[in-house]
Design a protein around this motif. Structure first.
Motif, PDB file in Angstrom:
ATOM      1  N   ALA A  56       0.839  -1.210   0.000  1.00 28.42           N
ATOM      2  CA  ALA A  56       0.000   0.000   0.000  1.00 28.42           C
ATOM      3  C   ALA A  56       0.871   1.257   0.000  1.00 28.42           C
ATOM      4  CB  ALA A  56      -0.940  -0.014   1.201  1.00 28.42           C
ATOM      5  N   PHE A  57       1.938   1.249   0.783  1.00 21.37           N
ATOM      6  CA  PHE A  57       2.852   2.393   0.843  1.00 21.37           C
ATOM      7  C   PHE A  57       3.484   2.628  -0.530  1.00 21.37           C
ATOM      8  CE2 PHE A  57       6.905   4.450   1.538  1.00 21.37           C
ATOM      9  CZ  PHE A  57       6.585   5.465   2.439  1.00 21.37           C
ATOM     10  N   ALA A  58       3.999   1.572  -1.126  1.00 16.23           N
ATOM     11  CA  ALA A  58       4.658   1.700  -2.434  1.00 16.23           C
ATOM     12  C   ALA A  58       3.665   2.121  -3.516  1.00 16.23           C
ATOM     13  CB  ALA A  58       5.342   0.389  -2.811  1.00 16.23           C
ATOM     14  N   ASN A  59       2.482   1.526  -3.517  1.00 16.81           N
ATOM     15  CA  ASN A  59       1.496   1.832  -4.549  1.00 16.81           C
ATOM     16  C   ASN A  59       0.987   3.275  -4.467  1.00 16.81           C
ATOM     17  OD1 ASN A  59       1.681  -0.625  -5.820  1.00 16.81           O
ATOM     18  ND2 ASN A  59      -0.128  -1.488  -4.832  1.00 16.81           N
ATOM     19  N   ALA A  60       1.122   3.899  -3.319  1.00 15.23           N
ATOM     20  CA  ALA A  60       0.730   5.309  -3.180  1.00 15.23           C
ATOM     21  C   ALA A  60       1.801   6.246  -3.739  1.00 15.23           C
ATOM     22  CB  ALA A  60       0.465   5.632  -1.708  1.00 15.23           C
ATOM     23  N   ARG A  61       2.928   5.690  -4.176  1.00 16.01           N
ATOM     24  CA  ARG A  61       4.053   6.507  -4.649  1.00 16.01           C
ATOM     25  C   ARG A  61       4.569   6.024  -6.005  1.00 16.01           C
ATOM     26  NH1 ARG A  61       3.255   6.171   0.428  1.00 16.01           N
ATOM     27  NH2 ARG A  61       3.642   7.956   1.770  1.00 16.01           N
ATOM     28  N   LEU A  62       3.674   5.685  -6.903  1.00 15.05           N
ATOM     29  CA  LEU A  62       4.057   5.102  -8.194  1.00 15.05           C
ATOM     30  C   LEU A  62       4.434   6.128  -9.258  1.00 15.05           C
ATOM     31  CD1 LEU A  62       1.414   2.234  -8.460  1.00 15.05           C
ATOM     32  CD2 LEU A  62       3.810   2.076  -7.754  1.00 15.05           C
ATOM     33  N   LYS A  63       4.023   7.381  -9.108  1.00 17.23           N
ATOM     34  CA  LYS A  63       4.348   8.397 -10.109  1.00 17.23           C
ATOM     35  C   LYS A  63       5.735   8.959  -9.795  1.00 17.23           C
ATOM     36  CE  LYS A  63       2.642  12.492 -12.423  1.00 17.23           C
ATOM     37  NZ  LYS A  63       2.633  12.039 -13.776  1.00 17.23           N
ATOM     38  N   VAL A  64       6.669   8.762 -10.722  1.00 18.16           N
ATOM     39  CA  VAL A  64       8.051   9.178 -10.524  1.00 18.16           C
ATOM     40  C   VAL A  64       8.589   9.834 -11.791  1.00 18.16           C
ATOM     41  CG1 VAL A  64       8.566   7.459  -8.746  1.00 18.16           C
ATOM     42  CG2 VAL A  64       8.873   6.857 -11.142  1.00 18.16           C
ATOM     43  N   SER A  65       9.732  10.466 -11.657  1.00 17.54           N
ATOM     44  CA  SER A  65      10.378  11.124 -12.790  1.00 17.54           C
ATOM     45  C   SER A  65      11.794  10.618 -12.959  1.00 17.54           C
ATOM     46  CB  SER A  65      10.427  12.635 -12.565  1.00 17.54           C
ATOM     47  OG  SER A  65       9.138  13.173 -12.466  1.00 17.54           O
ATOM     48  N   GLN A  66      12.240  10.641 -14.210  1.00 17.30           N
ATOM     49  CA  GLN A  66      13.630  10.308 -14.525  1.00 17.30           C
ATOM     50  C   GLN A  66      14.317  11.589 -14.959  1.00 17.30           C
ATOM     51  OE1 GLN A  66      13.403   7.398 -17.648  1.00 17.30           O
ATOM     52  NE2 GLN A  66      13.095   5.721 -16.219  1.00 17.30           N
TER      53      GLN A  66
END
Length: 131
Positions: A56-66
């Motif tokens: 749940a913690f990881a899935n709440a932070r799926l939008k990332v940038s390179q």
């Protein structure tokens, strides 16, 4: 006329460069079906409730940038999610960022001290002091 064309080309280049983003954004696929989490460095988590909370913690932070103009920073601690022996995703933490990786994307996102503390509590490192 040559000076005018050169000036116009220079202006166009500056405007286009200013509009070009230095980062590429994307979203990882949600983690599902994980049966264990390998914490590096550290331990292995197999308790279904702890695994669920980490998912749940990881899935709440799926939008990332390179970042396109620099190398992505390396996390100091990483939680690797597995379904049996199959890798399904990862989240790691650095001094002020989260690193997220999945089969279709990887990148970083900003993190607060509170968010990093929550992550460390979930992986069992709440007593770890950060530099």
């Amino acid at each position: 006329m040559y000076k005018l064309n050169l000036f116009a080309l220079a202006c166009f280049t500056i405007v286009m460069g200013a509009c070009h983003s230095t980062e590429h954004s994307g979203t990882c696929v949600p983690i599902t079906g994980s049966t264990r989490v390998v914490v590096q460095p550290g331990n292995v988590i197999t308790d279904p409730m702890r695994v669920r909370d980490l998912i749940a913690f990881a899935n709440a932070r799926l939008k990332v940038s390179q970042p396109s103009l620099s190398t992505m920073p390396a996390p100091q601690v990483t939680a690797l999610f597995y379904n049996g022996t199959d890798f399904v995703g990862a989240i790691g933490a650095g001094s002020n960022f989260f690193f997220v990786s999945c089969s279709n994307w990887k990148g970083v996102r900003e993190a607060t001290a509170l968010g990093i503390g929550d992550f460390e509590r979930l992986i069992g490192r709440a007593d770890t002091k950060r530099n």
